[in-house]
Write an enzyme that holds these catalytic residues in place. Structure first.
Site, short mmCIF file in Angstrom:
data_model
loop_
_atom_site.label_atom_id
_atom_site.label_comp_id
_atom_site.label_asym_id
_atom_site.label_seq_id
_atom_site.Cartn_x
_atom_site.Cartn_y
_atom_site.Cartn_z
N HIS A 472 0.83 -1.21 0.00
CA HIS A 472 0.00 0.00 0.00
C HIS A 472 0.87 1.26 0.00
O HIS A 472 0.69 2.15 -0.85
CB HIS A 472 -0.91 -0.01 1.23
CG HIS A 472 -1.83 1.16 1.34
ND1 HIS A 472 -3.17 1.09 1.01
CD2 HIS A 472 -1.61 2.44 1.73
CE1 HIS A 472 -3.72 2.28 1.20
NE2 HIS A 472 -2.80 3.12 1.64
N GLU A 473 1.81 1.33 0.94
CA GLU A 473 2.64 2.53 1.02
C GLU A 473 3.57 2.65 -0.18
O GLU A 473 3.86 3.77 -0.64
CB GLU A 473 3.43 2.54 2.33
CG GLU A 473 2.57 2.51 3.59
CD GLU A 473 1.49 3.58 3.63
OE1 GLU A 473 1.68 4.65 3.00
OE2 GLU A 473 0.45 3.35 4.26
N HIS A 476 1.72 4.45 -2.91
CA HIS A 476 1.77 5.90 -2.75
C HIS A 476 3.12 6.45 -3.22
O HIS A 476 3.19 7.49 -3.90
CB HIS A 476 1.58 6.28 -1.27
CG HIS A 476 0.16 6.24 -0.80
ND1 HIS A 476 -0.87 6.85 -1.48
CD2 HIS A 476 -0.40 5.70 0.31
CE1 HIS A 476 -2.00 6.66 -0.81
NE2 HIS A 476 -1.74 5.96 0.27
N HIS A 479 3.35 6.66 -6.93
CA HIS A 479 2.58 7.79 -7.43
C HIS A 479 3.42 9.06 -7.42
O HIS A 479 3.34 9.88 -8.34
CB HIS A 479 1.33 7.96 -6.57
CG HIS A 479 0.27 8.81 -7.19
ND1 HIS A 479 -0.92 9.09 -6.55
CD2 HIS A 479 0.19 9.46 -8.37
CE1 HIS A 479 -1.66 9.86 -7.32
NE2 HIS A 479 -1.00 10.10 -8.43
#
Length: 681
Positions: A472-473, A476, A479
């Site tokens: 998940h991290e 980010h 991105h």
């Protein structure tokens, strides 16, 4: 130019002002913060004054110059804010709080500068490309949201509100951290830890040793809390840990005279409402949605209540199954909240033969990281190489990221829980991509987790949930670092619609349910063997275990957040607690006791970026599950390239929905979300 470690000679009098390169974390001291910020503000203000007093209203003179000035100020503050999050001390906290108040006051003044706003408005957009036009448009919008169009007295009041909000939100967060650090249970009788796996007991022993104690120490950091509430047979111990964790920073917890967040919560709400009203919005939700994909608060409420309606009966069935198993198998006649995690784990093992400790043995952190790097290479063409760099703690690592042999970004990883580091997991920006006269500053991200540190001679062992968190991290981070936009204000996660910002992170999570990928991330801690198919099949079978209960919990948080910001009648902690109980009565099937104080430590909305926007997790999960379908339908590398070029690379240089459609070939659909939670017709 590439990002490289700061040369020692560059960090002259103040390491926060060293030009270029990476932060000199090992040299920064609390006394550096205030003078560095004042120097940075002076440089920034000189750029602002040059723009507003000059005659040139070209894009480069106005917008590009401000992007450069903003980046320099942001880079400095990112270093200070990061240290506050991962290496906090009383001295640093005091320096951070004072500097934050100064920074917010200055930033508010810039956002409300009518001459600077007029300079942006005067930029001729006719010859600009779409990215540059988008930058100007969003900048003008942000000026308006900063209060630039208000009459002088109201503009001054709005600026004061931002300063006070910043102070209160920092105080709220600090109280949660202090309350987390304040409680510890020292255990010398090992029988009290019956049921707790050996790896977790080793972690608790290391926590005791760090405090110069014999035996074991249970704290309120997540790895410790999770170990007790999931595995400890001692029901009284579970109850004590549950109560301590659930009453942090409240009137029911430790040191309420200094750590109780009750007054801060009411004050934060009041200031947010006043700020929204000054800007002409009917409430903070209306203001929040001005920068999001969702159009109205009612649209979001309808989305959440539809999910709650679909999930209610399955969740009631899940609850009944828990209660029956607790009664008939474990002899627990009255299921209490501190029993839920414990009973659920026993039931999960009974139904699906998934023992978390057996699973964790296959995920030593070094092996997981190797598999993660393989995934990034295969899907996005990225390679990572560890490089020496100044860090804030020996646990932290720095990596250079490359594509086709060309470095394009940097990444810090800090993965273990410890004293002085805030809880949870998060990504943050260290440096933004910026094209300047001297070349291009490449983006750098922070990836922070709170995994149990190595203990007992073994590496850190991750649960499958921890693997999901890491992915998940990293989503980010991708991105941010894969952005090809040269303007920080619309690059990567910055400026991206907040209810879509979880799209990349949640999409990457889905690879943790891919057999091939998960095997590549595994290797038994003792034998090195990959995750066996039968264990993966059992995990897959348990994927929807109590999924409806988990979904209702997210709906509960999101509805509570929205309604708290919608209802002007809620003015204090008592009203906030009463609202939370009403929301639970509407959607929840498992409820905590009346003394529980969840809202007092809900940092996402009281001290983070999710105020009036916590629904974003579910909103973006819909996008991520639908988008992941593209990776399942055809060539994975081609899908990764499409996601990189159409979503990650463009940042907020166009609306998120347009980027999603360009990637997926159509608008998002609900089918995959409903299927994930077992709610499809």
């Amino acid at each position: 130019m590439t990002i490289a470690p700061t040369a020692p000679e560059a960090a002259v009098d103040n390491p926060l002002l060293a030009p270029g390169g990476l932060p000199a974390f090992d040299a920064v001291k609390p006394e550096h913060v205030a003078p560095a910020l004042e120097a940075a503000i002076a440089r920034h203000d000189a750029v602002v004054q040059a723009i507003v007093t000059g005659d040139d209203r070209g894009f480069d003179t106005v917008c590009r110059a401000m992007e450069q000035a903003e980046a320099e100020l942001s880079d400095l503050w990112a270093t200070v804010g990061h240290l506050h999050s991962v290496a906090d001390t009383p001295e640093l906290r005091a320096a951070h709080a004072a500097a934050l108040e100064r920074l917010i006051g200055y930033s508010s003044a810039v956002a409300q500068n009518p001459e600077l706003y007029a300079a942006y408005a005067a930029v001729d957009q006719s010859a600009l490309g779409p990215t540059e036009r988008r930058l100007v448009d969003l900048s003008l919008r942000n000026f308006k949201l900063g209060g630039v169009a208000l009459p002088p007295a109201e503009r001054e009041r709005f600026a004061a509100l931002q300063v006070e909000l910043g102070r209160l939100q920092t105080a709220y967060s600090s109280a949660v951290l202090d309350a987390t650090e304040a409680w510890v249970e020292h255990i010398t009788d090992e029988s009290m830890l019956a049921g707790v796996p050996a790896g977790d007991k080793a972690m608790l022993a290391s926590l005791a040793a760090a405090r110069n104690l014999e035996g074991w120490a249970v704290t309120l950091h997540q790895p410790s809390v999770r170990a007790i509430l999931t595995y400890a047979d001692n029901r009284d111990l579970r109850a004590r840990v549950y109560r301590a964790y659930g009453t942090r920073a409240s009137d029911q917890g430790l040191k309420p005279e200094t750590l109780d967040n009750s007054e801060r919560m009411g004050a934060i709400l009041a200031l947010r409402r006043e700020a929204a009203a000054l800007l002409g919005f009917k409430d903070p939700v209306d203001l929040s949605l001005a920068t999001k994909m969702a159009r109205t608060g009612q649209e979001v409420v309808d989305f959440l209540r539809d999910l709650a309606r679909r999930a209610r009966q399955p969740a009631l069935a899940d609850k009944a199954q828990l209660e029956a198993f607790a009664r008939d198998t474990l002899g627990i006649t009255m299921l209490e909240p501190w029993d839920n995690g414990y009973v659920a784990e026993k039931l999960r093992q009974a139904l699906h033969n998934v023992d978390d400790q057996k699973v964790k043995a296959y995920f030593p952190l070094p092996r997981v990281l190797d598999g993660l790097l393989g995934l990034l290479r295969d899907v996005f063409g990225i390679t990572l190489a560890e490089q020496p760099a100044p860090v804030w703690h020996p646990d932290a690592r720095y990596y250079t990221l490359s594509r086709d042999g060309v470095p394009f970004a940097g990444l810090y990883m800090d993965l273990y829980a410890r004293t002085g580091k805030k809880g949870g997991a998060w990504m943050a920006v260290c440096r933004a991509r910026l094209k300047g006269q001297d070349g291009t500053q490449l983006p750098v991200a922070y990836l922070n987790c709170n995994f149990a540190p190595p203990a007992g001679g073994k590496p850190s062992l991750l649960s499958h949930g921890d693997v999901l968190t890491l992915l998940h991290e990293m989503g980010h981070c991708l991105h941010h670092v894969l952005s090809e936009v040269d303007y920080p204000s619309i690059s990567g996660v910055t400026g991206f619609e907040w209810d879509a910002v979880e799209l990349p992170s949640q999409l990457l999570e889905n690879f943790a349910w891919d057999r091939q990928v998960l095997r590549s991330m595994s290797g038994h801690v003792d034998t090195g063997a990959p995750l066996p198919d039968d264990l993966f099949d059992a995990m897959l079978g348990a994927q929807r275990f109590q999924a409806a209960l988990a979904l209702l919990r997210q709906v509960e948080f999101a509805l509570f957040d929205l309604q708290m910001h919608l209802d002007a009648g809620i003015t204090d902690a008592k009203g906030i607690q009463a609202l939370l109980e009403r929301v639970r009565a509407e959607v929840a099937v498992l409820t905590p006791p009346e003394w529980h104080r969840f809202a007092h430590a809900f940092t996402h909305i009281f001290a983070g970026g999710y105020a009036a926007g916590y629904y974003s997790y579910l909103w973006a999960e819909r996008l991520s599950l639908d988008g992941f379908g593209k990776f399942l339908e055809g060539d994975r590398t081609a899908a990764g390239e499409a996601f990189r070029t159409q979503v990650l690379a463009v940042g907020s240089s166009r609306p998120a929905l347009d980027s999603y459609i360009a990637f997926r070939g159509r608008e998002p659909q609900n089918d995959a979300l409903l299927k994930r939670y077992g709610l499809a017709a």
